[in-house]
Design an enzyme around this catalytic site. Sequence first.
Site, PDB file in Angstrom:
ATOM      1  CE  LYS A  65      -3.588  -2.431   2.548  1.00 32.38           C
ATOM      2  NZ  LYS A  65      -4.089  -2.395   1.488  1.00 32.38           N
ATOM      3  CD  GLU A  71      -3.259  -4.064  -2.253  1.00 30.21           C
ATOM      4  OE1 GLU A  71      -3.422  -3.054  -1.329  1.00 30.21           O
ATOM      5  OE2 GLU A  71      -2.700  -5.009  -0.990  1.00 30.21           O
ATOM      6  CD  GLU A  85      -6.392  -6.657  -2.236  1.00 30.10           C
ATOM      7  OE1 GLU A  85      -6.882  -7.617  -2.161  1.00 30.10           O
ATOM      8  OE2 GLU A  85      -5.941  -6.176  -3.121  1.00 30.10           O
ATOM      9  CB  CYS A 144      -6.693 -13.034   2.993  1.00 29.04           C
ATOM     10  SG  CYS A 144      -5.225 -12.736   2.630  1.00 29.04           S
TER      11      CYS A 144
HETATM   12  P1  NAP Z   1     -10.303  -6.469  10.569  1.00 27.30           P
HETATM   13  O1  NAP Z   1     -10.908  -6.458  12.095  1.00 27.30           O
HETATM   14  O2  NAP Z   1     -11.165  -5.705   9.907  1.00 27.30           O
HETATM   15  O3  NAP Z   1      -9.533  -5.300  11.049  1.00 27.30           O
HETATM   16  C1  NAP Z   1      -8.492  -5.093   9.438  1.00 27.30           C
HETATM   17  C2  NAP Z   1      -7.757  -3.082   9.802  1.00 27.30           C
HETATM   18  O4  NAP Z   1      -9.025  -2.098  10.076  1.00 27.30           O
HETATM   19  C3  NAP Z   1      -7.276  -2.885  11.056  1.00 27.30           C
HETATM   20  O5  NAP Z   1      -6.228  -2.119  11.213  1.00 27.30           O
HETATM   21  C4  NAP Z   1      -8.527  -2.365  12.450  1.00 27.30           C
HETATM   22  O6  NAP Z   1      -8.216  -1.617  13.359  1.00 27.30           O
HETATM   23  C5  NAP Z   1      -9.355  -1.612  11.309  1.00 27.30           C
HETATM   24  N1  NAP Z   1     -10.678  -1.720  11.622  1.00 27.30           N
HETATM   25  C6  NAP Z   1     -11.804  -1.996  12.219  1.00 27.30           C
HETATM   26  N2  NAP Z   1     -12.997  -2.199  12.125  1.00 27.30           N
HETATM   27  C7  NAP Z   1     -12.955  -0.422  11.338  1.00 27.30           C
HETATM   28  C8  NAP Z   1     -13.626  -0.021  10.802  1.00 27.30           C
HETATM   29  N3  NAP Z   1     -15.023   0.536  11.611  1.00 27.30           N
HETATM   30  N4  NAP Z   1     -13.656   1.500  10.437  1.00 27.30           N
HETATM   31  C9  NAP Z   1     -12.166   1.818  10.037  1.00 27.30           C
HETATM   32  N5  NAP Z   1     -11.283   0.030  10.560  1.00 27.30           N
HETATM   33  C10 NAP Z   1     -11.461  -0.382  11.011  1.00 27.30           C
HETATM   34  O7  NAP Z   1      -9.799  -7.431  10.358  1.00 27.30           O
HETATM   35  P2  NAP Z   1      -8.830  -8.229  11.241  1.00 27.30           P
HETATM   36  O8  NAP Z   1      -8.733  -9.339  12.220  1.00 27.30           O
HETATM   37  O9  NAP Z   1      -7.318  -7.681  11.754  1.00 27.30           O
HETATM   38  O10 NAP Z   1      -7.500  -9.634   9.751  1.00 27.30           O
HETATM   39  C11 NAP Z   1      -7.803 -10.262   9.567  1.00 27.30           C
HETATM   40  C12 NAP Z   1      -9.331 -10.061   8.243  1.00 27.30           C
HETATM   41  O11 NAP Z   1      -8.656  -9.935   7.130  1.00 27.30           O
HETATM   42  C13 NAP Z   1      -9.605 -11.750   7.862  1.00 27.30           C
HETATM   43  O12 NAP Z   1     -11.357 -11.746   7.330  1.00 27.30           O
HETATM   44  C14 NAP Z   1      -8.494 -11.931   6.357  1.00 27.30           C
HETATM   45  O13 NAP Z   1      -9.125 -12.762   5.302  1.00 27.30           O
HETATM   46  C15 NAP Z   1      -8.614 -10.312   6.269  1.00 27.30           C
HETATM   47  N6  NAP Z   1      -7.640 -10.484   5.102  1.00 27.30           N
HETATM   48  C16 NAP Z   1      -7.262 -10.263   4.095  1.00 27.30           C
HETATM   49  C17 NAP Z   1      -6.315  -9.798   3.185  1.00 27.30           C
HETATM   50  C18 NAP Z   1      -6.574 -10.020   1.235  1.00 27.30           C
HETATM   51  O14 NAP Z   1      -5.363  -9.771   0.774  1.00 27.30           O
HETATM   52  N7  NAP Z   1      -7.503 -10.407   0.810  1.00 27.30           N
HETATM   53  C19 NAP Z   1      -4.995 -10.533   3.262  1.00 27.30           C
HETATM   54  C20 NAP Z   1      -4.764  -9.840   4.730  1.00 27.30           C
HETATM   55  C21 NAP Z   1      -5.978  -9.865   5.576  1.00 27.30           C
HETATM   56  P3  NAP Z   1      -7.970  -2.774  15.040  1.00 27.30           P
HETATM   57  O15 NAP Z   1      -7.275  -3.342  14.533  1.00 27.30           O
HETATM   58  O16 NAP Z   1      -7.779  -1.673  15.967  1.00 27.30           O
HETATM   59  O17 NAP Z   1      -9.257  -2.679  14.817  1.00 27.30           O
END
Ligand code: NAP
Length: 478
Positions: free
Chosen positions: A160, A457, A249, A284
């Site tokens: 990013k 990406e 993503e 992911c």
């Molecule tokens: P997450 O709970 O969605 O959090 C991701 C990021 O978003 C964190 O920095 C989080 O901050 C922030 N966040 C949370 N709520 C938000 C809101 N309402 N508005 C803006 N930002 C917010 O995900 P995670 O638990 O860290 O990661 C796991 C998930 O990511 C899985 O579903 C996985 O499949 C997905 N993932 C996808 C990819 C891809 O490339 N497609 C890659 C890696 C992971 P906080 O930590 O402070 O809550």
Amino acid sequence: MKMLINGQRTGASDGGVLEVCNPATGALLDTVPAATAADLERALTAAQKGWPAWAGTPLFERGAILRRFVRSIDEHNEELSLLLCREMGKPISEARNDFGSVKHLFNGFVEAANQLTGMTMPLGVQEGREKDFELAIREPLGVVACIIPFNAPLVLFSHKVAPALIAGNAVIVKPASDDPLVLLRLGELLWEAGVPGDVFQMITGSGAQIGSLLAGDPRVAKVSFTGSTEVGLAIARAAAANMGHTGLELGGNAPFVVMADADIDRAAAEAAAGRATYVTGQICNVAKRFLIHRSVKAAFTANLIDRLQKIIIGDPEDPATQMGTLISESAAREVERQVAHTVSQGAKLIYGGVRSGAYYTPAVLDEVTGAMDIAHDMEVFGPVFPLLTFDTLEEAIDLSNDTIFGLGAGIMTGDMSIALRFAMAVQAGSVIINGQSFYRSFMMPFGGYKQSGGGREGLTVSLQEVTQLKSIVFKNVL
Ligand code: NAP
Ligand code: MG
């Protein structure tokens, strides 16, 4: 540690902090500020003011600064690796390797930016416009917000931040609250390398609070988000209110299809690597549903369990450790709950699935059917192997597609006609033949179909996604 706002290491305006703990020991590692709306306001004001001068800095100078940053990573490799190991519970051997991707991606985007050309339109296409000369140039978007999940902080930061910066944007990063420390150190190194303090900034704090304010702010031209589908949908709605661009993503529930003619030893090796031994399966695009042809099911299961038994689980700081903890005890409890839920729906836990604090041993769930949540939309973020059985390719394709997700898919077969039919029919952003879906090269366009996201990406595509085309017309000059 402190946040990075407008060139200064900064605490929260109200002094609030979040604790960052080592999931392997429970020990407090450090605190980070819990940013307030006033802190975010300062960051946004600075970014908006900062990016035009950065965009006007010659590309070769921006490139030289980012290359200096890459060199500084080598000087700090051991310190950074230990920090990553401790805040994630990630094996130290794995942590040391992860920095290679940061260096490769920053250097790669610096090189790719030299090829980011605009276009000139062919002359005289349209009657009445034959005296006009038209061209289009690429310009940065402005302020790009990069919101990073906990599971792969380094590589996602790089995918990013590197393209956004080299293309002339200002960047505000919001790291995950579970593991913000290593990214704060990288941010400090970016400043030390010469990225201006108003061009690169990092705010810490709860995503639900400060992250959502950032995503919905009209001064943010683009939100580049990786994380869960639930949060991604909220970000898409918030950004849409200002016509903000989004790159999303999101989650996945990738199928891994093993056909009757597959090399079972290789198939089991592919399954185990990634789902168990990289970031403890918290990835992911890793295989999360294992669709095994009925005729090879017993052989595959025995081979898989044999491999899982040999994995060295333990202290992440021990160089021999192959598998550490999940990101937190609550994450491990959630995986435990999802496995219990699947058992309550009729599956059998035939191996592992033992939790101790944030540790969770790889779990194999047998007799999983299409009637269960885990076979469709329940993403399990941990080392769990739900085994499903099928008889025909069509059945495997239908099962693969019967989900809201569409991030990755993989198939093992020696028959390339079957492999290609599967690749064409499966609804996923990447399909791996002769392997499982845990595959992401630096170059390839990476992203999701359906509710796994929007936008792509990779070194081949990201620069287009952080820039916009401006058409310039010289009227009546020919
Ligand atoms: P997450 O709970 O969605 O959090 C991701 C990021 O978003 C964190 O920095 C989080 O901050 C922030 N966040 C949370 N709520 C938000 C809101 N309402 N508005 C803006 N930002 C917010 O995900 P995670 O638990 O860290 O990661 C796991 C998930 O990511 C899985 O579903 C996985 O499949 C997905 N993932 C996808 C990819 C891809 O490339 N497609 C890659 C890696 C992971 P906080 O930590 O402070 O809550
Ligand atoms: Mg989370």
